[in-house]
Design an enzyme around this catalytic site. Sequence first.
Site, PDB file in Angstrom:
ATOM      1  N   GLN A 224       0.630  -1.270  -0.049  1.00  0.00           N
ATOM      2  CA  GLN A 224       0.065  -0.053  -0.070  1.00  0.00           C
ATOM      3  C   GLN A 224       0.926   1.080  -0.072  1.00  0.00           C
ATOM      4  O   GLN A 224       0.407   2.333  -0.453  1.00  0.00           O
ATOM      5  CB  GLN A 224      -0.928   0.129   1.343  1.00  0.00           C
ATOM      6  CG  GLN A 224      -2.075  -1.028   0.985  1.00  0.00           C
ATOM      7  CD  GLN A 224      -3.117  -1.065   2.074  1.00  0.00           C
ATOM      8  OE1 GLN A 224      -2.694  -1.727   3.139  1.00  0.00           O
ATOM      9  NE2 GLN A 224      -4.073  -0.301   2.163  1.00  0.00           N
TER      10      GLN A 224
ATOM     11  N   LEU B  21      -7.467   1.584   3.873  1.00  0.00           N
ATOM     12  CA  LEU B  21      -6.967   2.932   3.588  1.00  0.00           C
ATOM     13  C   LEU B  21      -6.793   3.074   2.157  1.00  0.00           C
ATOM     14  O   LEU B  21      -6.642   4.229   1.711  1.00  0.00           O
ATOM     15  CB  LEU B  21      -5.683   3.100   4.674  1.00  0.00           C
ATOM     16  CG  LEU B  21      -5.644   3.099   5.989  1.00  0.00           C
ATOM     17  CD1 LEU B  21      -4.431   3.301   6.686  1.00  0.00           C
ATOM     18  CD2 LEU B  21      -6.782   4.554   6.343  1.00  0.00           C
TER      19      LEU B  21
ATOM     20  N   HIS C  65      -7.162 -10.009   5.717  1.00  0.00           N
ATOM     21  CA  HIS C  65      -7.291  -8.740   4.939  1.00  0.00           C
ATOM     22  C   HIS C  65      -5.889  -8.307   4.563  1.00  0.00           C
ATOM     23  O   HIS C  65      -5.742  -8.139   3.448  1.00  0.00           O
ATOM     24  CB  HIS C  65      -8.006  -7.774   5.824  1.00  0.00           C
ATOM     25  CG  HIS C  65      -8.040  -6.375   4.985  1.00  0.00           C
ATOM     26  ND1 HIS C  65      -9.282  -5.906   4.798  1.00  0.00           N
ATOM     27  CD2 HIS C  65      -6.987  -5.475   4.609  1.00  0.00           C
ATOM     28  CE1 HIS C  65      -9.054  -4.618   4.085  1.00  0.00           C
ATOM     29  NE2 HIS C  65      -7.653  -4.203   3.997  1.00  0.00           N
TER      30      HIS C  65
HETATM   31 NI    NI Z   1      -6.393  -2.880   3.546  1.00  0.00          NI
END
Ligand code: NI
Length: 182
Positions: free
Chosen positions: A65, A111, A153
């Site tokens: 991310q 996020l 996740h």
């Molecule tokens: Ni996530």
Amino acid sequence: MLKLRDVLDESNQLLRTISKEVVFPITDNDQEQIRKTINYLTKSQDPVLAKKYNLRPGMGLAAIQLGIPKRYFVIVHEEAPTQFKTYIIFNPKIISHAAELIYAGSGEGCLSVNREVEGIVPRYARLTITYQDEKGQKQTLRAREELAIAIQHEIDHLNGILFIDHINPKNPYQNEEKMRMI
Ligand code: NI
């Protein structure tokens, strides 16, 4: 501190990368990203600080991310009111899991997904993983309920999968009756 603009948005195809195993020792950059991530996740879950710094709450973040295609993630889990536990997980492997499925009744958040997504994401109620810690030592972790959901996740992120991929847009509550809401 980590800035939300540093976090890749779901439209970014890098999030679809299958991340590579981490080699030890970890790099200074990885250490720095982990430190910033812990700081963000911890502050973002404190209502006063989240408001003060305008932080979107998050309990987990995977390296990809931040554009880093390595198999590690951080989870800051509120075990009891205002009591947080930090997990820094490298090269995780699910070695066993319960048959029982659960889902987060308030929905999963990410996020990287900046919108409300309706629907349920089936997750195992309990699981055991092996992983390496920051020193590269092998560890075992058993998790249940909310922490188990968070781990699944984040492991998905390492495989280029987002929680929204698990939701059928035509039937977002598919098989709800077969799972337990938490
Ligand atoms: Ni996530």
